[in-house]
Design a protein around this motif. Structure first.
Motif, PDB file in Angstrom:
ATOM      1  N   VAL A 366      -0.077  -0.452  -1.918  1.00 24.73           N
ATOM      2  CA  VAL A 366      -1.211  -0.821  -2.249  1.00 24.73           C
ATOM      3  C   VAL A 366      -0.930  -2.399  -2.185  1.00 24.73           C
ATOM      4  CG1 VAL A 366      -2.965  -1.175  -4.149  1.00 24.73           C
ATOM      5  CG2 VAL A 366      -1.733   1.079  -3.935  1.00 24.73           C
ATOM      6  N   GLY A 367      -1.696  -2.988  -1.123  1.00 25.88           N
ATOM      7  CA  GLY A 367      -1.165  -4.242  -0.854  1.00 25.88           C
ATOM      8  C   GLY A 367      -1.224  -5.382  -1.961  1.00 25.88           C
ATOM      9  N   PRO A 368      -2.266  -5.577  -2.702  1.00 17.88           N
ATOM     10  CA  PRO A 368      -2.374  -6.646  -4.015  1.00 17.88           C
ATOM     11  C   PRO A 368      -1.568  -6.257  -5.232  1.00 17.88           C
ATOM     12  CG  PRO A 368      -4.636  -5.602  -3.286  1.00 17.88           C
ATOM     13  CD  PRO A 368      -3.541  -4.802  -2.642  1.00 17.88           C
ATOM     14  N   MET A 369      -0.734  -5.048  -5.089  1.00 19.22           N
ATOM     15  CA  MET A 369      -0.012  -4.624  -6.287  1.00 19.22           C
ATOM     16  C   MET A 369       1.448  -5.125  -5.766  1.00 19.22           C
ATOM     17  SD  MET A 369      -1.039  -0.609  -7.329  1.00 19.22           S
ATOM     18  CE  MET A 369       0.121  -0.531  -8.474  1.00 19.22           C
ATOM     19  N   SER A 370       2.170  -5.418  -6.972  1.00 20.62           N
ATOM     20  CA  SER A 370       3.460  -5.872  -6.929  1.00 20.62           C
ATOM     21  C   SER A 370       4.397  -5.004  -6.278  1.00 20.62           C
ATOM     22  CB  SER A 370       3.985  -6.141  -8.432  1.00 20.62           C
ATOM     23  OG  SER A 370       4.361  -5.132  -9.108  1.00 20.62           O
ATOM     24  N   VAL A 371       5.630  -5.611  -5.993  1.00 20.81           N
ATOM     25  CA  VAL A 371       6.788  -4.596  -5.514  1.00 20.81           C
ATOM     26  C   VAL A 371       7.231  -3.726  -6.603  1.00 20.81           C
ATOM     27  CG1 VAL A 371       9.122  -4.792  -4.641  1.00 20.81           C
ATOM     28  CG2 VAL A 371       7.394  -6.378  -3.749  1.00 20.81           C
ATOM     29  N   ALA A 372       7.206  -4.361  -7.608  1.00 21.10           N
ATOM     30  CA  ALA A 372       7.534  -3.042  -8.757  1.00 21.10           C
ATOM     31  C   ALA A 372       6.586  -2.104  -8.921  1.00 21.10           C
ATOM     32  CB  ALA A 372       7.848  -3.975 -10.077  1.00 21.10           C
ATOM     33  N   ASP A 373       5.197  -2.141  -9.099  1.00 17.17           N
ATOM     34  CA  ASP A 373       4.344  -1.256  -9.454  1.00 17.17           C
ATOM     35  C   ASP A 373       4.425  -0.341  -8.118  1.00 17.17           C
ATOM     36  OD1 ASP A 373       3.741  -2.384 -11.789  1.00 17.17           O
ATOM     37  OD2 ASP A 373       2.003  -3.355 -11.127  1.00 17.17           O
ATOM     38  N   ASN A 374       4.189  -0.731  -6.754  1.00 12.07           N
ATOM     39  CA  ASN A 374       4.390  -0.015  -5.817  1.00 12.07           C
ATOM     40  C   ASN A 374       5.720   1.073  -5.767  1.00 12.07           C
ATOM     41  OD1 ASN A 374       2.250  -0.024  -3.203  1.00 12.07           O
ATOM     42  ND2 ASN A 374       2.420  -2.294  -4.206  1.00 12.07           N
ATOM     43  N   MET A 375       6.696   0.371  -6.060  1.00 11.56           N
ATOM     44  CA  MET A 375       7.914   1.240  -5.971  1.00 11.56           C
ATOM     45  C   MET A 375       7.860   2.404  -7.066  1.00 11.56           C
ATOM     46  SD  MET A 375      12.012  -0.155  -6.200  1.00 11.56           S
ATOM     47  CE  MET A 375      11.616  -1.563  -5.001  1.00 11.56           C
ATOM     48  N   THR A 376       7.218   2.282  -8.080  1.00 14.07           N
ATOM     49  CA  THR A 376       7.218   3.208  -9.012  1.00 14.07           C
ATOM     50  C   THR A 376       5.784   3.919  -9.356  1.00 14.07           C
ATOM     51  OG1 THR A 376       6.571   1.407 -10.843  1.00 14.07           O
ATOM     52  CG2 THR A 376       9.147   1.819 -10.655  1.00 14.07           C
ATOM     53  N   LEU A 377       5.244   3.919  -8.232  1.00 17.45           N
ATOM     54  CA  LEU A 377       3.675   4.400  -8.301  1.00 17.45           C
ATOM     55  C   LEU A 377       3.716   5.823  -8.331  1.00 17.45           C
ATOM     56  CD1 LEU A 377       0.776   3.233  -8.146  1.00 17.45           C
ATOM     57  CD2 LEU A 377       0.957   3.552  -5.631  1.00 17.45           C
ATOM     58  N   ALA A 378       4.555   6.337  -7.537  1.00 14.30           N
ATOM     59  CA  ALA A 378       4.594   7.962  -7.702  1.00 14.30           C
ATOM     60  C   ALA A 378       5.531   8.351  -8.958  1.00 14.30           C
ATOM     61  CB  ALA A 378       5.215   8.390  -6.495  1.00 14.30           C
ATOM     62  N   LYS A 379       6.020   7.802  -9.516  1.00 12.41           N
ATOM     63  CA  LYS A 379       6.877   8.574 -10.429  1.00 12.41           C
ATOM     64  C   LYS A 379       6.855   7.651 -11.843  1.00 12.41           C
ATOM     65  CE  LYS A 379       8.557  11.963  -8.348  1.00 12.41           C
ATOM     66  NZ  LYS A 379       8.130  13.431  -8.799  1.00 12.41           N
ATOM     67  N   GLN A 380       5.524   7.894 -12.567  1.00 12.39           N
ATOM     68  CA  GLN A 380       5.514   6.825 -13.657  1.00 12.39           C
ATOM     69  C   GLN A 380       6.411   7.112 -14.739  1.00 12.39           C
ATOM     70  OE1 GLN A 380       2.938   4.945 -14.073  1.00 12.39           O
ATOM     71  NE2 GLN A 380       2.429   5.379 -11.684  1.00 12.39           N
ATOM     72  N   ARG A 383       9.182   4.155 -15.044  1.00 11.87           N
ATOM     73  CA  ARG A 383       8.797   2.900 -15.672  1.00 11.87           C
ATOM     74  C   ARG A 383       8.493   3.037 -17.112  1.00 11.87           C
ATOM     75  NH1 ARG A 383       3.626   0.403 -12.672  1.00 11.87           N
ATOM     76  NH2 ARG A 383       2.361   2.253 -12.820  1.00 11.87           N
ATOM     77  N   CYS A 384       8.190   4.212 -17.570  1.00 10.35           N
ATOM     78  CA  CYS A 384       7.676   4.460 -18.894  1.00 10.35           C
ATOM     79  C   CYS A 384       8.564   4.915 -19.913  1.00 10.35           C
ATOM     80  CB  CYS A 384       6.554   5.349 -18.546  1.00 10.35           C
ATOM     81  SG  CYS A 384       4.924   4.688 -17.764  1.00 10.35           S
ATOM     82  N   VAL A 385       8.400   4.434 -21.091  1.00 12.84           N
ATOM     83  CA  VAL A 385       8.927   5.164 -22.376  1.00 12.84           C
ATOM     84  C   VAL A 385       7.904   5.748 -23.102  1.00 12.84           C
ATOM     85  CG1 VAL A 385      10.335   4.845 -24.437  1.00 12.84           C
ATOM     86  CG2 VAL A 385      10.743   3.315 -22.296  1.00 12.84           C
TER      87      VAL A 385
END
Length: 519
Positions: A366-380, A383-385
């Motif tokens: 997803v182009g406008p999203m950050s590197v961090a959000d793209n990297m953790t997109l499939a496995k929430q 990045r979540c607690v």
């Protein structure tokens, strides 16, 4: 004439006018200097190769040459004239055209419309398309590259490889647009082409040399040396030198690119033995869909199985079907002994399947999203607690993989679309590596657009995953890559599995062996 007069004539003789020249080009982005005084000369009627690692500045330089990026400093000269290229149209009017690595076609238009877009000429009268004329204009360009694509086919119905050929036909229209010999830029033009199509392209490039100048960009250094006259190398946004291709070897270019000696064969010397784990991870039985039928395939835990085949063999669609992205009409798939739900990608992710698609900009990020959000997109959960995103947890995971994959980004919060193509690909791959529950990894051209060093890192990671028990299906970027990385190779033709070739260490098949099975 005296000796002094002869010397005077030599001193005042005009210098050759270059097709294109870049002098001291500089471009800054927040947190990074993409170009740092780049110099480049493209001579008349030559093919100049441009090489460099991901993040070396190649993409920014090319965008500046076609008016997509405004340099902060430096000059661009076209045929001896200093120019300011304000847009793609402006560059085209100066005779500069580019085939982009990430395709620029309009999917809901026909191939003919895309080819003549912006230069319709007699194809339009009083604002109305003259379809027969449009078709003929497009056919002229397609004939030049030996393509049998129907000019009236909607672009979205064409395969990636066919769309690439349409891109090449489109840029050749620049011959009609400019009154001067054109400069054609080819950015990774062979990344999705089969061997026959690559040879057709190289024939076209050699034809272009007769009346144009070509800038050829590829991470496949053997291709660069094959088709180019000279190679200019960038490193860290700077020009580090150039070499004539006559007598040069890939190791020479690699040493210039990264400052140390290397080879384009990293995967061959570091391939581990196939896993001894007997457990069958993936079992496909009589799987069928629109483009393939009765496919049987088994992949053991810890095994890498390559699937090879010519364009239209159905191998890409098999991978998409396994990820729930392509509807099936029959058959069954079992993952670790349990029947797999093929109804959609969500179910595939939940089952522990990862997929790196060939078209990363369309399907992989997803182009406008950050590197961090793209990297953790499939496995929430990475990045979540609980139900909430934990910035510290996400930062720790993302920073670890940025370092491990040597992803060049100013910050984890940088939009992924700001990264070079190769670094985008590494983020897409890392999306599945951050999870610890992946059991099956589907890799569709995972090293496309990656330089030598990055490819070596991906190969190492693939073997690490295999050694940890992950089953991998690989659609390689080349036959050599498939042979080097696979434990077994399955050959597909016309939508069916036609043969299986073992890849035992010390007794691997040759590309010719596979070609014989593919055709």
């Amino acid at each position: 004439m005296s000796v002094d007069q002869e010397a005077a004539v030599e001193v005042t003789a005009p210098a050759p006018v270059h097709a294109l020249e870049v002098r001291g080009l500089v471009k800054h982005y927040p947190g990074v200097k993409a170009l740092d005084g780049v110099d480049l000369v493209v001579r008349q009627n030559e093919v100049l190769g441009l090489a460099g690692e991901n993040g070396a500045g190649k993409s920014t330089l090319l965008k500046a040459l076609v008016g997509l990026v405004r340099p902060d400093a430096g000059e661009i000269w076209v045929r001896g004239e200093k120019v300011r290229l304000k847009s793609v149209v402006d560059a085209a009017n100066h005779g500069i055209g580019m085939v982009f690595q990430e395709q620029s076609l309009v999917p809901n238009l026909t191939a003919a419309e895309n080819i003549v877009l912006g230069s319709e000429g007699r194809g339009v009268r009083r604002g109305i398309y003259r379809w027969d004329t449009m078709r003929k204009l497009a056919q002229e360009q397609l004939d030049k590259i030996g393509s049998d694509i129907n000019p009236l086919a909607r672009t979205e119905t064409l395969s990636f490889a066919d769309r690439q050929m349409v891109e090449i036909a489109k840029v050749l229209r620049i011959e009609q647009r400019s009154q001067h010999p054109p400069v054609i830029i080819l950015d990774e033009p062979t990344s999705v082409l089969e061997s026959k199509e690559i040879e057709t392209l190289f024939t076209q490039v050699r034809r272009l040399r007769e009346f144009a100048s070509v800038v050829f960009v590829s991470h496949r250094l053997d291709e660069v040396l094959d088709v180019c006259d000279r190679v200019s190398v960038l490193r860290g946004g700077q020009s580090v030198g150039e070499v004539p291709t006559a007598g040069a070897v890939p190791a020479t270019l690699h040493q210039m690119m990264i400052g140390s000696a290397g080879s384009d064969d990293h995967y061959h010397g570091n391939v581990a033995e196939p896993s001894d784990q007997p457990r069958e991870m993936l079992s496909i039985r009589k799987l069928s869909a629109k483009t393939f039928r009765d496919v049987d395939l088994e992949v053991r835990a810890g095994e890498i199985v390559g699937i090879v085949g010519v364009h239209g063999s159905g191998r890409e669609d098999v991978c998409r079907a396994l990820f729930g992205a392509e509807p099936t009409s029959g058959g069954e798939v079992y993952l670790d002994g349990k029947k797999l739900d093929l109804s959609g990608t969500r179910a595939a992710c939940a089952a522990g399947i990862g997929y790196v698609p060939a078209e990363r900009k369309i399907e992989g990020m997803v182009g406008p999203m950050s590197v961090a959000d793209n990297m953790t997109l499939a496995k929430q959960e990475s990045r979540c607690v609980g139900p909430l995103v934990s910035p510290p947890k996400q930062a720790g995971v993302v920073d670890r993989w940025i370092e491990r994959l040597s992803i060049r980004t100013p910050h984890r919060g940088t939009a992924i679309q700001r990264l070079s193509g190769g670094n985008q690909q590494k983020v897409v791959l890392a999306r599945w590596l951050v999870a610890d529950d992946i059991r099956l990894l589907l890799l569709d051209h995972p090293t496309r657009g990656l330089d030598i060093g990055a490819r070596s890192e991906v190969y190492r990671l693939m073997r690490e995953l295999a050694n940890s028990g992950v089953a991998t299906v690989l659609l390689a970027d080349s036959l050599e890559e498939a042979i080097g990385m696979s434990d077994r190779i399955v050959v597909m033709s016309d939508g069916r599995v036609t043969s299986e070739v073992p890849c035992v260490a010390g007794a691997k098949p040759t590309p010719l062996d596979l070609v014989k099975e593919m055709v």
